[in-house]
Each structure stands twice: as C-alpha cells, then as structure tokens.
Scaffold this motif. Structure first.
Motif, mmCIF file in Angstrom:
data_model
loop_
_atom_site.group_PDB
_atom_site.id
_atom_site.type_symbol
_atom_site.label_atom_id
_atom_site.label_comp_id
_atom_site.label_asym_id
_atom_site.label_seq_id
_atom_site.Cartn_x
_atom_site.Cartn_y
_atom_site.Cartn_z
ATOM 1 N N TYR A 212 0.842 -1.179 0.000
ATOM 2 C CA TYR A 212 0.000 0.000 0.000
ATOM 3 C C TYR A 212 0.888 1.243 0.000
ATOM 4 O O TYR A 212 2.072 1.180 0.362
ATOM 5 C CB TYR A 212 -0.885 0.050 1.251
ATOM 6 C CG TYR A 212 -1.791 -1.148 1.436
ATOM 7 C CD1 TYR A 212 -3.129 -1.076 1.077
ATOM 8 C CD2 TYR A 212 -1.305 -2.336 1.983
ATOM 9 C CE1 TYR A 212 -3.978 -2.169 1.252
ATOM 10 C CE2 TYR A 212 -2.137 -3.431 2.164
ATOM 11 C CZ TYR A 212 -3.471 -3.345 1.798
ATOM 12 O OH TYR A 212 -4.298 -4.429 1.973
ATOM 13 N N LYS A 213 0.313 2.380 -0.348
ATOM 14 C CA LYS A 213 1.001 3.654 -0.159
ATOM 15 C C LYS A 213 0.854 4.074 1.303
ATOM 16 O O LYS A 213 -0.135 3.731 1.950
ATOM 17 C CB LYS A 213 0.432 4.720 -1.095
ATOM 18 C CG LYS A 213 0.778 4.462 -2.553
ATOM 19 C CD LYS A 213 0.233 5.545 -3.466
ATOM 20 C CE LYS A 213 0.622 5.252 -4.924
ATOM 21 N NZ LYS A 213 0.053 6.253 -5.861
ATOM 22 N N PRO A 214 1.815 4.809 1.843
ATOM 23 C CA PRO A 214 1.780 5.130 3.278
ATOM 24 C C PRO A 214 0.623 6.031 3.682
ATOM 25 O O PRO A 214 0.249 6.077 4.853
ATOM 26 C CB PRO A 214 3.124 5.838 3.521
ATOM 27 C CG PRO A 214 3.526 6.364 2.185
ATOM 28 C CD PRO A 214 3.001 5.372 1.189
ATOM 29 N N TYR B 195 13.103 6.085 3.748
ATOM 30 C CA TYR B 195 14.061 5.833 2.681
ATOM 31 C C TYR B 195 13.347 5.385 1.407
ATOM 32 O O TYR B 195 12.527 4.453 1.434
ATOM 33 C CB TYR B 195 15.064 4.763 3.106
ATOM 34 C CG TYR B 195 15.832 5.123 4.354
ATOM 35 C CD1 TYR B 195 16.970 5.919 4.279
ATOM 36 C CD2 TYR B 195 15.400 4.688 5.606
ATOM 37 C CE1 TYR B 195 17.678 6.257 5.426
ATOM 38 C CE2 TYR B 195 16.098 5.024 6.759
ATOM 39 C CZ TYR B 195 17.232 5.815 6.654
ATOM 40 O OH TYR B 195 17.919 6.156 7.800
ATOM 41 N N THR B 196 13.667 6.046 0.288
ATOM 42 C CA THR B 196 13.061 5.730 -1.001
ATOM 43 C C THR B 196 14.051 4.955 -1.866
ATOM 44 O O THR B 196 15.234 5.322 -1.949
ATOM 45 C CB THR B 196 12.635 7.016 -1.729
ATOM 46 O OG1 THR B 196 11.653 7.698 -0.938
ATOM 47 C CG2 THR B 196 12.040 6.705 -3.101
ATOM 48 N N PHE B 197 13.559 3.915 -2.542
ATOM 49 C CA PHE B 197 14.425 3.063 -3.349
ATOM 50 C C PHE B 197 13.839 2.873 -4.747
ATOM 51 O O PHE B 197 12.641 2.585 -4.900
ATOM 52 C CB PHE B 197 14.608 1.694 -2.684
ATOM 53 C CG PHE B 197 15.315 1.762 -1.357
ATOM 54 C CD1 PHE B 197 16.700 1.729 -1.300
ATOM 55 C CD2 PHE B 197 14.603 1.879 -0.179
ATOM 56 C CE1 PHE B 197 17.355 1.800 -0.081
ATOM 57 C CE2 PHE B 197 15.242 1.953 1.049
ATOM 58 C CZ PHE B 197 16.623 1.920 1.095
ATOM 59 N N GLU B 198 14.697 3.010 -5.727
ATOM 60 C CA GLU B 198 14.368 2.753 -7.122
ATOM 61 C C GLU B 198 15.167 1.542 -7.569
ATOM 62 O O GLU B 198 16.403 1.524 -7.462
ATOM 63 C CB GLU B 198 14.705 3.970 -7.985
ATOM 64 C CG GLU B 198 14.526 3.777 -9.484
ATOM 65 C CD GLU B 198 13.065 3.717 -9.916
ATOM 66 O OE1 GLU B 198 12.810 3.338 -11.067
ATOM 67 O OE2 GLU B 198 12.177 4.032 -9.100
ATOM 68 N N HIS C 282 6.308 0.250 2.061
ATOM 69 C CA HIS C 282 5.180 0.823 1.331
ATOM 70 C C HIS C 282 5.598 1.078 -0.108
ATOM 71 O O HIS C 282 6.796 1.081 -0.439
ATOM 72 C CB HIS C 282 4.737 2.157 1.953
ATOM 73 C CG HIS C 282 4.094 2.029 3.292
ATOM 74 N ND1 HIS C 282 4.797 2.172 4.470
ATOM 75 C CD2 HIS C 282 2.808 1.773 3.644
ATOM 76 C CE1 HIS C 282 3.969 2.013 5.495
ATOM 77 N NE2 HIS C 282 2.771 1.770 5.026
ATOM 78 N N LEU C 283 4.624 1.346 -0.952
ATOM 79 C CA LEU C 283 4.891 1.842 -2.295
ATOM 80 C C LEU C 283 5.258 3.317 -2.192
ATOM 81 O O LEU C 283 4.659 4.067 -1.409
ATOM 82 C CB LEU C 283 3.658 1.672 -3.179
ATOM 83 C CG LEU C 283 3.195 0.233 -3.416
ATOM 84 C CD1 LEU C 283 1.861 0.232 -4.152
ATOM 85 C CD2 LEU C 283 4.233 -0.560 -4.198
ATOM 86 N N ALA C 284 6.244 3.743 -2.961
ATOM 87 C CA ALA C 284 6.709 5.130 -2.911
ATOM 88 C C ALA C 284 5.950 5.999 -3.900
ATOM 89 O O ALA C 284 5.511 5.533 -4.958
ATOM 90 C CB ALA C 284 8.206 5.187 -3.197
ATOM 91 N N LEU D 7 9.145 2.576 -0.397
ATOM 92 C CA LEU D 7 9.449 3.451 0.732
ATOM 93 C C LEU D 7 9.622 2.569 1.958
ATOM 94 O O LEU D 7 8.717 1.817 2.324
ATOM 95 C CB LEU D 7 8.315 4.455 0.953
ATOM 96 C CG LEU D 7 8.493 5.449 2.106
ATOM 97 C CD1 LEU D 7 9.619 6.432 1.802
ATOM 98 C CD2 LEU D 7 7.181 6.199 2.362
ATOM 99 N N ILE D 8 10.792 2.640 2.600
ATOM 100 C CA ILE D 8 11.096 1.797 3.758
ATOM 101 C C ILE D 8 11.104 2.641 5.024
ATOM 102 O O ILE D 8 11.742 3.691 5.073
ATOM 103 C CB ILE D 8 12.448 1.079 3.579
ATOM 104 C CG1 ILE D 8 12.449 0.254 2.292
ATOM 105 C CG2 ILE D 8 12.758 0.207 4.801
ATOM 106 C CD1 ILE D 8 11.380 -0.818 2.224
#
Length: 397
Positions: A288-290, A353-356, A340-342, A348-349
């Motif tokens: 889910y998104k946060p 923290y955002t990861f691609e 979560h989904l960023a 998004l952790i």
C-alpha cells in the motif's frame, strides 16, 4: 511417550549442522515461544537444532509433531503432565495449527507447569493472538523468513559472512560489497541461482526437482493449511489457487476487484479475504502507499509473489527480470522493516528511505530531489555514492 523419544533420537542423528539465522536471535530462556513461518522455511529443523546445539546437558527435551496419530486419543495437556512428572524441562511442539485446542491447552501448560519451557511452531497463516485463550501476555513470537542470500552463500559455498544492519548497509555498502566480492569471487552468478532456487532450505535435497516440490508445497498450503487454520473448503481453496495464478501471471499485480470477482465467480468480500490469507501464508505480498489506511475491505494497491522462487514455480516461462528484482527487494524487507509503495521510485522503507530498483542502466532520474533516496542496481558487484548493489539487501538477516 516412548515412541516420541525414539523418533526424536532418529531425527537428531540426521539433523543438519547448518543453522538458520533465527536460532541465534531467539531468547530460548522464555517460558513460551511461538515460531511462525511459511511451510518449508525450516521450522522443524530449527526446533531439533535447538535441542541438539542450544540446550545444556541437564535439560530433558521432547520433540512432538501435533499431526501425530497419538493425539487422536490423547491430549496435549496430558502429554505435558506425564513429561513433567518424568523430569521433562523443555517441550518442543511442531505444527500446533494441526491440533484443534492448541490455544487453550498451551495456556493450561503455561499456567500449570511453571518450570516447563515450551516452544511451538505454526503456519504463518495462524494468528496466534486470536486463539480462543489469551496467549498475548504469555507467548513471545518470532517469524522465520525464507533463506536470505547471505544464508544461501553459506549453504551453497560454505562462505560465512556476517549479517548487516540496514543503516550500516546504506552508509558502508562499498566496503561491505568489496568484502563479499573477495569471499565469493562470482557473487552475481550465485545471486542468479538464489533468485531461482535459494529461498527454501529443501532445495539442498535436489535442485532439479526443487520447483516441482515448491509447487507441491503451494498446493499443501492452499488445500491443507488453510483448511486447518481457517476452515477453508476444498472448493474455495481451488478458487484461491486460481487467484494466486492470476497474480503470478501479471505480477507486480494491480488488482481490479470487480474484474477479478467476475473472473473467479466470487464476491468482493471473499476476494479481499483470500488476498489477506495469501499474504499471511507468505505466498504474496500486499503493498500500500503510506497515506492509505488499511481496512478490512481495503484492496491492496499492488501485489507481488512473496519471493522470486515462487515466480519461477508458478510462471517459469514469463519470469521477467524486473519483477524478480523488485520481488527480491520487497521480500528481504518483509517482516523486518515497514514497507510501502513510494510516490516517486518503487519502495518506501520505514517511511523514510526511497528506493528505485533496476538493472545496469538504471539512473536516479525518477527519484531526483527526493531525500534519503537510493538507486538499487542489479548486475553490479560494488556500488558508489547512493547506488547500491541489489544483492547486498540479502545480508540483512
């Protein structure tokens, strides 16, 4: 009880010395310990290894599987009583979800035998705190994940490397990667192997038939475990399997509940509950998104299979590398970090923290200007700046 003792000795003679990460994480001094995990993750082996390697010589231990025919005519509480009377100190109970009154009798054991330490395992589907007796103030629970890439290297190549904390990994990934490179020589090759067959310890029995056995394991989860824990009928389990195959064929899957309901011939409430069960069974990951609340009837925004081995097992011909990469990353985070989904990027952790995620050509364009953002790149051994090799996230446990 004598039959259990004889069987235990046979198991201990043949038990592997290769230990999972959780054996050194669990505080074995607790009086009541619950260990959850997916079928095939190694829970039984963990119990037996504790008996063989973690208990002192004065301990008197007994391993019992609760799917034994013994319990057709005998109760768990009576077994515990006899065991304590004979000097027993540690009771190890496997697959409690196969025993109808597990919650009530575990509570009685805890209350009536204060000197007895009890450890039990259950399917990851089981919601321990929702048992008919209140265990929440008594039990300490742990979740046994699938093999990490770090553990796979130990099993496969006998390479012993330490687990790495999440913050340490982000701060010192170059130094960590250099050490891994020295120890493994061809780390990318082993990572490819792990993605295909390294998630469950039983791959060691036979790599050639591993995916076939994994499919059999999936069937047992859907037809046996779901029935034991949630009273899911055989007909409904078949519908849930069709849903799992639909997810596998187009993961990462953005569910359209209306279309899925029509396709499978089920109501919305059934479908949402089926997704929850697949998530609890460690067969899929709901993301889910946060900013979105998660309610009883809220559909997930994206679905992944729980690990890359499941991708190969359920849809081997269409195992797309981008999906495998994202699945691996999300799997390594599940149960140990909030994921979560960023809004920008993939994941998004810990809401920070955002990861691609991508391959060699992946740039930071999509996360430009985002604080605490990182590019996680496959097909590279050592990273630089905010570009981190994907395989390193297999060292978190």
């Amino acid at each position: 009880m004598e039959d259990f003792v004889v069987l235990q000795e046979q198991f201990l003679e043949n038990i592997s010395c290769e230990q999972r990460y959780l054996i050194n994480v669990i505080d074995w001094s607790n009086r009541l310990i619950g260990i959850k995990g997916a079928r095939g993750a190694g829970k039984t082996t963990l119990l037996l290894q504790c008996i063989k390697y973690k208990l002192d010589e004065k301990a008197e231990a007994l391993y019992v599987s609760l799917d034994s025919l013994y319990f057709l005519e005998n109760t768990l509480i009576s077994l515990a009583k006899d065991f304590v009377l004979q000097g027993g100190t540690h009771l190890f109970l496997d697959e409690v979800h196969k025993y109808p009154n597990w919650s009530r009798e575990l509570k009685l054991i805890y209350d009536q035998f204060p000197k007895l330490k009890t450890v039990f395992t259950s399917s990851s589907i089981l919601e321990i705190y929702k048992g008919e007796s209140d265990l929440s103030r008594r039990v300490v629970t742990y979740h046994l994940k699938e093999l990490s890439f770090r553990e796979f290297l130990y099993f496969e190549k006998n390479v012993v490397l330490p687990k790495v904390g999440f913050s340490e990994l982000l701060a010192n990934h170059k130094e960590i990667a250099r050490k891994v490179k020295i120890e493994t020589d061809t780390v990318i090759k082993y990572f490819r192997d792990y993605l295909k067959y390294g998630a469950y310890p039983y791959y060691l029995e036979n790599k050639e038939s591993y995916l076939q056995k994994l499919n059999q394991t999936i069937t047992l989860i859907l037809e046996v475990d779901l029935n034991a824990v949630e009273n899911v009928t055989y007909q409904d389990s078949r519908k849930i399997k069709k849903l799992l195959l639909a997810i596998a064929q187009s993961a990462p899957f953005t569910p359209n509940i209306k279309k899925l309901s029509e396709r499978l011939g089920v109501q919305r409430a059934f479908l949402i509950n089926a997704l929850r069960l697949l998530n609890r069974a460690d067969l899929v990951m709901e993301l889910y998104k946060p900013t979105k609340g998660i309610g009883a009837f809220t559909k997930p925004e994206k679905l992944y299979l729980n690990n890359s081995n499941l991708v190969y097992a359920l849809d081997n011909k269409n195992a797309e590398i981008g999906t495998l990469r994202e699945t691996f990353f999300a799997n390594q985070m599940k149960h140990i970090h909030e994921i979560h989904l960023a809004e920008k990027g993939d994941f998004l952790i810990d809401r920070t923290y955002t990861f691609e995620i991508g391959g060699k050509g992946k740039t930071s364009k999509q996360i430009q200007g985002v604080k605490n953002s990182f590019v996680i790149r496959d097909d590279m051994e050592v990273g630089s700046l905010n570009v981190v090799p994907l395989y390193l996230f297999g060292f978190l446990y």
